[in-house]
Design a protein around this motif. Structure first.
Motif, mmCIF file in Angstrom:
data_model
loop_
_atom_site.group_PDB
_atom_site.id
_atom_site.type_symbol
_atom_site.label_atom_id
_atom_site.label_comp_id
_atom_site.label_asym_id
_atom_site.label_seq_id
_atom_site.Cartn_x
_atom_site.Cartn_y
_atom_site.Cartn_z
ATOM 1 N N PRO A 121 0.823 -1.217 0.000
ATOM 2 C CA PRO A 121 0.000 0.000 0.000
ATOM 3 C C PRO A 121 0.852 1.261 0.000
ATOM 4 O O PRO A 121 1.997 1.267 0.451
ATOM 5 C CB PRO A 121 -0.810 -0.120 1.299
ATOM 6 C CG PRO A 121 0.028 -1.000 2.176
ATOM 7 C CD PRO A 121 0.714 -1.965 1.254
ATOM 8 N N GLN A 130 -7.787 6.147 -0.220
ATOM 9 C CA GLN A 130 -8.879 5.325 -0.733
ATOM 10 C C GLN A 130 -9.617 4.632 0.412
ATOM 11 O O GLN A 130 -10.843 4.479 0.365
ATOM 12 C CB GLN A 130 -8.330 4.292 -1.722
ATOM 13 C CG GLN A 130 -7.746 4.864 -2.996
ATOM 14 C CD GLN A 130 -8.782 5.612 -3.826
ATOM 15 O OE1 GLN A 130 -9.979 5.316 -3.774
ATOM 16 N NE2 GLN A 130 -8.329 6.595 -4.601
ATOM 17 N N THR A 131 -8.886 4.223 1.423
ATOM 18 C CA THR A 131 -9.531 3.600 2.584
ATOM 19 C C THR A 131 -10.424 4.599 3.303
ATOM 20 O O THR A 131 -11.551 4.265 3.702
ATOM 21 C CB THR A 131 -8.470 3.055 3.560
ATOM 22 O OG1 THR A 131 -7.660 2.096 2.884
ATOM 23 C CG2 THR A 131 -9.121 2.393 4.765
ATOM 24 N N SER A 140 -3.374 4.568 -1.003
ATOM 25 C CA SER A 140 -4.196 3.496 -0.434
ATOM 26 C C SER A 140 -4.899 3.962 0.831
ATOM 27 O O SER A 140 -6.064 3.618 1.080
ATOM 28 C CB SER A 140 -3.332 2.272 -0.125
ATOM 29 O OG SER A 140 -2.637 1.827 -1.262
ATOM 30 N N TYR A 182 -2.944 -5.640 2.739
ATOM 31 C CA TYR A 182 -3.735 -4.432 2.976
ATOM 32 C C TYR A 182 -4.882 -4.379 1.972
ATOM 33 O O TYR A 182 -4.679 -4.417 0.766
ATOM 34 C CB TYR A 182 -2.864 -3.186 2.834
ATOM 35 C CG TYR A 182 -3.547 -1.909 3.220
ATOM 36 C CD1 TYR A 182 -3.386 -1.370 4.490
ATOM 37 C CD2 TYR A 182 -4.361 -1.221 2.318
ATOM 38 C CE1 TYR A 182 -4.009 -0.188 4.856
ATOM 39 C CE2 TYR A 182 -4.991 -0.049 2.665
ATOM 40 C CZ TYR A 182 -4.815 0.470 3.932
ATOM 41 O OH TYR A 182 -5.441 1.645 4.289
ATOM 42 N N ASN A 183 -6.104 -4.296 2.477
ATOM 43 C CA ASN A 183 -7.282 -4.207 1.631
ATOM 44 C C ASN A 183 -8.279 -3.277 2.314
ATOM 45 O O ASN A 183 -8.632 -3.480 3.475
ATOM 46 C CB ASN A 183 -7.910 -5.593 1.428
ATOM 47 C CG ASN A 183 -8.966 -5.595 0.342
ATOM 48 O OD1 ASN A 183 -9.802 -4.706 0.268
ATOM 49 N ND2 ASN A 183 -8.944 -6.621 -0.506
#
Length: 500
Positions: free
Chosen positions: A246, A253-254, A250, A317-318
């Motif tokens: 990430p 976006q999270t 990222s 990481y998602n």
């Protein structure tokens, strides 16, 4: 923390909450089965259905990258209600609707009734809170489990419920549920434990320490049976092509996901959440300090853990893993708005301001929901069901068999009684003669081969060979699906295959 509402307003709040829950259930139920299940949903459903319980767990350990909690939920769901799209998504719908009430209950208990109502409205109308309530995945249940866990921990920090059996059961049950639903749940529960430890180091509350040792000890013991699966997946877990370490982008976006997708409004939610933390810090009451200790930490620290871990080892990481932060941010953002409403001197003025704020929040969120096509966009859902139905429309009314080249199609094929799936997988051109021989041996006169491929990518060699030999390819309006038609009695005649 806020002034008590007038007597008559209590009934008004409960009425408003009832209407809100009906609306929350309705907007999560609307078009819940409009799109067919997408890859991960179908994969989980198929994995949780076949074979014995022990076979299911062995498969999860070997082929999955998640703990088995949600597979257990889906298996029980299919045993009770079948494998329709609505049935498989029902647990998520139920959890997503219950989350709205859970947010209200937490806010009312620790931040005041108006805060609870405002936060519940934010979660009720939240793009992703609705989105994941309509998806047969673990995220809606994870959001509910983490909020229940935070509810129990907040009571513990205030020493209100630490000795009550119900609070202990809630803490243990929600912690185990979160840990078995998703590995992010393990991190959230661990962060909660760290916050409890920090609180104890400052206050040296003996009762809190004993209950924390008992509670987290029980969670650890109940998680021991899954440790072999956890270690296997950590060592052998698949790394998808899209998984990358990430970046700062990222994190943004999270935050967009947590705030509800719209980038401009994400800034406003950040401002309100920071305002809520400042207001809590200035309150200097035990309740304010307990909430301030838990909520910001459980928003930020899980992201930091996965972000740092993904920089030095397998990227995990998602953004979806941090959906539990949605309800926590909603509570923080609602608090300064509630303080402003309760500062109005007249009862009528407070009621008018509350209604105005509720309508404003709803209007802002739903304008973003419609802008981002909450109910009408494809939302990355591959249309397996529509592809199968298209092939079934082309099938002869009697006889025949669907030969499926992808496990995801099987889920829908098996819902049509006259048809069955093949147990032989064809994937290479040199298998084509074997395919024809099998069709003749089984007396199959007509079949369709469904192929899923990525947009713009090369199709499979088998599909090219089928198209070259039988000269009939139905290119559907479903962007990612092709259907090859074939008639055994006259494979080279264009007239022999029904029109696409």
């Amino acid at each position: 923390m806020q002034g008590a509402c007038p007597n008559k307003s209590a009934a008004t709040h409960w009425l408003a909450l009832g209407v809100l829950l009906i609306f929350a259930g309705g907007c999560r139920w609307y078009r819940i089965d409009h799109w067919s299940l997408f890859a991960d949903e179908v994969w989980s459903a198929m994995a949780s259905r076949d074979g014995s319980w022990s076979a299911m767990f062995r498969y999860i350990i070997a082929a999955e990258s998640h703990p088995p909690g949600y597979h257990v939920v889906l298996r029980i769901t299919q045993m009770l209600a079948g494998m329709s799209d609505v049935a498989l998504r029902f647990p998520s719908w139920l959890a997503g609707t219950a989350l709205v009430y859970a947010v209200y209950a937490y806010g009312r208990q620790y931040l005041g009734r108006i805060t609870g109502l405002l936060a519940a409205v934010i979660v009720c109308n939240h793009y992703y809170a609705i989105y994941y309530s309509q998806e047969a995945r673990a995220y809606a249940l994870l959001m509910l489990a983490i909020l229940l866990h935070v509810h129990a921990l907040t009571g513990w920090l205030l020493s209100r419920y630490a000795s009550r059996r119900g609070s202990m059961l809630l803490m243990i049950g929600s912690g185990v549920m979160a840990a078995y639903l998703h590995y992010a749940g393990v991190v959230y529960v661990a962060v909660g434990g760290v916050m409890v430890l920090l609180h104890w180091l400052r206050h040296r509350d003996r009762t809190l320490l004993i209950n924390a040792l008992v509670g987290y000890g029980c969670i650890s013991v109940l998680y021991v049976p899954w440790l072999p699966g956890l270690f296997h997946q950590l060592i052998n877990g698949p790394v998808e092509a899209w998984q990358r370490p990430p970046t700062a982008e990222s994190l943004w976006q999270t935050w967009r996901l947590i705030a509800g997708e719209n980038p401009a409004r994400a800034v406003w939610w950040a401002v309100l959440a920071v305002g809520g933390m400042v207001a809590l810090w200035r309150q200097r009451t035990p309740s304010a300090r307990a909430v301030l200790l838990l909520l910001p930490a459980l928003v930020a620290l899980p992201m930091a853990v996965f972000f740092i871990k993904s920089q030095f080892s397998m990227p995990v990481y998602n953004a979806r893993s941090f959906t539990p932060a949605i309800s926590l941010v909603a509570l923080l953002a609602a608090y300064p708005m509630a303080l402003g409403i309760t500062a109005i001197p007249s009862v009528r003025g407070r009621v008018f301001a509350l209604v105005a704020v509720l309508l404003m929040i709803s209007a802002v969120q739903w304008s973003a929901n419609f802008q981002h096509q909450l109910y009408t966009g494809h939302r990355f859902k591959q249309e397996y069901r529509q592809a199968v139905e298209l092939a079934l429309q082309r099938q002869a009314m009697q006889g025949g068999e669907l030969i499926i080249g992808n496990v995801f199609f099987n889920h829908y094929v098996e819902q049509h009684a006259p048809f069955k799936r093949t147990h032989r997988v064809f994937s290479a051109p040199d298998q084509l003669d074997g395919l024809v021989a099998q069709l003749h041996a089984q007396g199959i006169e007509r079949f369709y081969f469904l192929d899923m491929y990525s947009g713009g990518a090369r199709s499979s060699p088998l599909m090219d060979a089928l198209a070259a030999r039988y000269r009939r390819v139905c290119q559907t309006d479903l962007v990612l699906v092709r259907v090859v038609g074939y008639v055994a009695s006259d494979p080279v005649s264009m007239d022999a295959v029904p029109e696409c």
